[in-house]
Write a protein that holds these residues in place. Sequence first.
Motif, PDB file in Angstrom:
ATOM      1  N   VAL A  62      -5.345   1.689   6.286  1.00  0.00           N
ATOM      2  CA  VAL A  62      -6.406   0.784   6.737  1.00  0.00           C
ATOM      3  C   VAL A  62      -7.449   0.607   5.640  1.00  0.00           C
ATOM      4  O   VAL A  62      -7.907  -0.504   5.378  1.00  0.00           O
ATOM      5  CB  VAL A  62      -7.064   1.291   8.046  1.00  0.00           C
ATOM      6  CG1 VAL A  62      -8.343   0.525   8.358  1.00  0.00           C
ATOM      7  CG2 VAL A  62      -6.090   1.186   9.205  1.00  0.00           C
ATOM      8  N   LYS A  63      -7.809   1.688   4.972  1.00  0.00           N
ATOM      9  CA  LYS A  63      -8.827   1.619   3.924  1.00  0.00           C
ATOM     10  C   LYS A  63      -8.327   0.880   2.681  1.00  0.00           C
ATOM     11  O   LYS A  63      -9.114   0.275   1.970  1.00  0.00           O
ATOM     12  CB  LYS A  63      -9.288   3.024   3.534  1.00  0.00           C
ATOM     13  CG  LYS A  63     -10.105   3.708   4.618  1.00  0.00           C
ATOM     14  CD  LYS A  63     -10.707   5.038   4.247  1.00  0.00           C
ATOM     15  CE  LYS A  63     -10.152   5.734   3.064  1.00  0.00           C
ATOM     16  NZ  LYS A  63     -10.681   7.066   2.818  1.00  0.00           N
ATOM     17  N   GLN A  64      -7.025   0.925   2.414  1.00  0.00           N
ATOM     18  CA  GLN A  64      -6.480   0.334   1.196  1.00  0.00           C
ATOM     19  C   GLN A  64      -6.206  -1.161   1.299  1.00  0.00           C
ATOM     20  O   GLN A  64      -6.302  -1.869   0.306  1.00  0.00           O
ATOM     21  CB  GLN A  64      -5.183   1.046   0.798  1.00  0.00           C
ATOM     22  CG  GLN A  64      -5.414   2.453   0.320  1.00  0.00           C
ATOM     23  CD  GLN A  64      -4.116   3.205   0.088  1.00  0.00           C
ATOM     24  OE1 GLN A  64      -3.074   2.875   0.640  1.00  0.00           O
ATOM     25  NE2 GLN A  64      -4.201   4.239  -0.730  1.00  0.00           N
ATOM     26  N   TYR A 120      -4.898   5.980   8.593  1.00  0.00           N
ATOM     27  CA  TYR A 120      -6.288   5.732   8.210  1.00  0.00           C
ATOM     28  C   TYR A 120      -6.397   5.344   6.738  1.00  0.00           C
ATOM     29  O   TYR A 120      -7.160   4.444   6.378  1.00  0.00           O
ATOM     30  CB  TYR A 120      -7.150   6.964   8.504  1.00  0.00           C
ATOM     31  CG  TYR A 120      -8.605   6.773   8.151  1.00  0.00           C
ATOM     32  CD1 TYR A 120      -9.408   5.916   8.908  1.00  0.00           C
ATOM     33  CD2 TYR A 120      -9.168   7.423   7.066  1.00  0.00           C
ATOM     34  CE1 TYR A 120     -10.741   5.727   8.579  1.00  0.00           C
ATOM     35  CE2 TYR A 120     -10.499   7.248   6.727  1.00  0.00           C
ATOM     36  CZ  TYR A 120     -11.279   6.394   7.493  1.00  0.00           C
ATOM     37  OH  TYR A 120     -12.600   6.196   7.164  1.00  0.00           O
ATOM     38  N   GLN A 121      -5.614   5.982   5.892  1.00  0.00           N
ATOM     39  CA  GLN A 121      -5.646   5.673   4.462  1.00  0.00           C
ATOM     40  C   GLN A 121      -5.147   4.242   4.214  1.00  0.00           C
ATOM     41  O   GLN A 121      -5.704   3.516   3.384  1.00  0.00           O
ATOM     42  CB  GLN A 121      -4.787   6.677   3.704  1.00  0.00           C
ATOM     43  CG  GLN A 121      -4.862   6.539   2.201  1.00  0.00           C
ATOM     44  CD  GLN A 121      -4.056   7.615   1.498  1.00  0.00           C
ATOM     45  OE1 GLN A 121      -2.982   7.989   1.966  1.00  0.00           O
ATOM     46  NE2 GLN A 121      -4.573   8.109   0.396  1.00  0.00           N
ATOM     47  N   THR A 173      -7.146  -3.030  11.514  1.00  0.00           N
ATOM     48  CA  THR A 173      -7.663  -1.890  12.279  1.00  0.00           C
ATOM     49  C   THR A 173      -6.487  -0.977  12.617  1.00  0.00           C
ATOM     50  O   THR A 173      -5.322  -1.382  12.545  1.00  0.00           O
ATOM     51  CB  THR A 173      -8.326  -2.346  13.588  1.00  0.00           C
ATOM     52  OG1 THR A 173      -7.330  -2.971  14.414  1.00  0.00           O
ATOM     53  CG2 THR A 173      -9.476  -3.312  13.327  1.00  0.00           C
ATOM     54  N   GLU A 174      -6.792   0.241  12.996  1.00  0.00           N
ATOM     55  CA  GLU A 174      -5.728   1.173  13.372  1.00  0.00           C
ATOM     56  C   GLU A 174      -4.957   0.660  14.586  1.00  0.00           C
ATOM     57  O   GLU A 174      -3.749   0.847  14.671  1.00  0.00           O
ATOM     58  CB  GLU A 174      -6.297   2.569  13.614  1.00  0.00           C
ATOM     59  CG  GLU A 174      -6.750   3.229  12.321  1.00  0.00           C
ATOM     60  CD  GLU A 174      -7.226   4.654  12.504  1.00  0.00           C
ATOM     61  OE1 GLU A 174      -6.417   5.479  12.968  1.00  0.00           O
ATOM     62  OE2 GLU A 174      -8.394   4.920  12.172  1.00  0.00           O
ATOM     63  N   ARG A 203      -9.981  -5.990   2.770  1.00  0.00           N
ATOM     64  CA  ARG A 203     -10.865  -6.126   3.946  1.00  0.00           C
ATOM     65  C   ARG A 203     -10.764  -7.483   4.625  1.00  0.00           C
ATOM     66  O   ARG A 203     -10.954  -7.594   5.829  1.00  0.00           O
ATOM     67  CB  ARG A 203     -12.319  -5.884   3.537  1.00  0.00           C
ATOM     68  CG  ARG A 203     -12.648  -4.453   3.424  1.00  0.00           C
ATOM     69  CD  ARG A 203     -14.130  -4.289   3.234  1.00  0.00           C
ATOM     70  NE  ARG A 203     -14.461  -2.895   3.416  1.00  0.00           N
ATOM     71  CZ  ARG A 203     -15.638  -2.402   3.184  1.00  0.00           C
ATOM     72  NH1 ARG A 203     -16.607  -3.180   2.743  1.00  0.00           N
ATOM     73  NH2 ARG A 203     -15.873  -1.125   3.382  1.00  0.00           N
ATOM     74  N   SER A 225       0.831  -1.204   0.000  1.00  0.00           N
ATOM     75  CA  SER A 225       0.000   0.000   0.000  1.00  0.00           C
ATOM     76  C   SER A 225       0.867   1.255   0.000  1.00  0.00           C
ATOM     77  O   SER A 225       0.628   2.189  -0.764  1.00  0.00           O
ATOM     78  CB  SER A 225      -0.924  -0.007   1.222  1.00  0.00           C
ATOM     79  OG  SER A 225      -1.649   1.182   1.318  1.00  0.00           O
ATOM     80  N   SER A 267       1.789   7.319   2.549  1.00  0.00           N
ATOM     81  CA  SER A 267       0.434   7.248   3.079  1.00  0.00           C
ATOM     82  C   SER A 267       0.441   7.411   4.589  1.00  0.00           C
ATOM     83  O   SER A 267       1.482   7.349   5.241  1.00  0.00           O
ATOM     84  CB  SER A 267      -0.169   5.887   2.696  1.00  0.00           C
ATOM     85  OG  SER A 267      -1.548   5.870   2.929  1.00  0.00           O
ATOM     86  N   GLN A 289      -8.948  -7.660   7.775  1.00  0.00           N
ATOM     87  CA  GLN A 289      -9.551  -6.999   8.944  1.00  0.00           C
ATOM     88  C   GLN A 289      -8.547  -6.119   9.699  1.00  0.00           C
ATOM     89  O   GLN A 289      -8.454  -6.168  10.921  1.00  0.00           O
ATOM     90  CB  GLN A 289     -10.171  -8.029   9.876  1.00  0.00           C
ATOM     91  CG  GLN A 289     -11.254  -8.855   9.211  1.00  0.00           C
ATOM     92  CD  GLN A 289     -11.735  -9.993  10.077  1.00  0.00           C
ATOM     93  OE1 GLN A 289     -11.003 -10.517  10.913  1.00  0.00           O
ATOM     94  NE2 GLN A 289     -12.979 -10.381   9.859  1.00  0.00           N
TER      95      GLN A 289
END
Length: 104
Positions: free
Chosen positions: A29-31, A26-27, A39-40, A34, A17, A23, A37
């Motif tokens: 985590v989104k990339q 938060y960015q 998390t921050e 999923r 990523s 980066s 899973q």
Amino acid sequence: MNAQMKRGFLEVCVLASISRQDSYGYQIVKQVPRILQLTESTLYPLLKRLEAAGFLTVYSVEHNGRLRKYYHITDAGIQHINEFLREQNDIIAIYEYVKRGATS
């Protein structure tokens, strides 16, 4: 997905990523896919380990009056991704072995 397996994939997915562009947490985590899973609360200790290993560097940029940490992949981080990718055939061979055993 098995927790041990997930942990190994998380490291290279986070590096991948960041390899696309610098980066922040938060960015990232989104990339990341999923299914992992992420998390921050899982990400930040991982980022610290990757930094300590020399796979990335950190710098701060002011954003909306606050400092935001950005992560940048190093040459060693790119090399780590490439080593992971070189193991792809070995991983596929293990999956094929398990699949043959499970369907026998």
